[in-house]
Design a protein around this motif. Sequence first.
Motif, mmCIF file in Angstrom:
data_model
loop_
_atom_site.group_PDB
_atom_site.id
_atom_site.type_symbol
_atom_site.label_atom_id
_atom_site.label_comp_id
_atom_site.label_asym_id
_atom_site.label_seq_id
_atom_site.Cartn_x
_atom_site.Cartn_y
_atom_site.Cartn_z
ATOM 1 N N LEU A 130 -30.515 12.389 43.905
ATOM 2 C CA LEU A 130 -29.270 12.366 42.718
ATOM 3 C C LEU A 130 -29.312 10.753 42.570
ATOM 4 O O LEU A 130 -28.135 9.752 43.347
ATOM 5 C CB LEU A 130 -28.574 13.162 43.153
ATOM 6 C CG LEU A 130 -28.758 14.519 42.618
ATOM 7 C CD1 LEU A 130 -27.822 15.034 43.210
ATOM 8 C CD2 LEU A 130 -29.163 14.666 41.618
ATOM 9 N N PRO A 131 -28.699 10.327 41.668
ATOM 10 C CA PRO A 131 -28.044 8.910 41.446
ATOM 11 C C PRO A 131 -26.587 9.456 41.064
ATOM 12 O O PRO A 131 -26.005 7.717 41.627
ATOM 13 C CB PRO A 131 -29.068 8.470 39.553
ATOM 14 C CG PRO A 131 -29.928 9.588 39.388
ATOM 15 C CD PRO A 131 -29.587 10.830 40.534
ATOM 16 N N SER A 132 -26.430 9.803 41.212
ATOM 17 C CA SER A 132 -24.822 9.867 41.481
ATOM 18 C C SER A 132 -23.861 10.474 41.848
ATOM 19 O O SER A 132 -22.892 11.098 41.519
ATOM 20 C CB SER A 132 -24.179 10.356 39.223
ATOM 21 O OG SER A 132 -24.611 11.729 39.339
ATOM 22 N N GLY A 133 -24.821 10.363 43.129
ATOM 23 C CA GLY A 133 -24.200 11.308 44.139
ATOM 24 C C GLY A 133 -23.145 11.460 44.663
ATOM 25 O O GLY A 133 -21.559 11.703 45.564
ATOM 26 N N GLY A 134 -23.055 9.983 44.875
ATOM 27 C CA GLY A 134 -22.046 9.317 46.162
ATOM 28 C C GLY A 134 -21.799 9.691 47.405
ATOM 29 O O GLY A 134 -22.788 9.861 48.230
ATOM 30 N N PRO A 135 -21.148 8.836 47.915
ATOM 31 C CA PRO A 135 -21.029 8.572 49.690
ATOM 32 C C PRO A 135 -21.440 10.146 50.391
ATOM 33 O O PRO A 135 -21.652 11.088 51.321
ATOM 34 C CB PRO A 135 -19.889 8.552 50.106
ATOM 35 C CG PRO A 135 -19.599 7.695 49.300
ATOM 36 C CD PRO A 135 -20.452 7.837 48.067
#
Length: 66
Positions: A13-18
């Motif tokens: 997912l591109p907007s996942g985050g750490p």
Amino acid sequence: MGTGIVANAAASLPSGGPLLLWFSRFVWCVAATLLLGLTVAYLIHWFTYPAKHHEYRHNPVMAQFY
């Protein structure tokens, strides 16, 4: 199989985050551990009860799982 799909989807997912990346790695590790555990259990059962394995292999319903 479903846990691997969840982990791959979460990691890509591109907007996942750490946090989502950590979660996807955790799910993937759980899936890999379960696969390894089931493989070991299968091999122990196979070598402990070879006659039962022969029965399963020649049963028309159980043969689908081999």
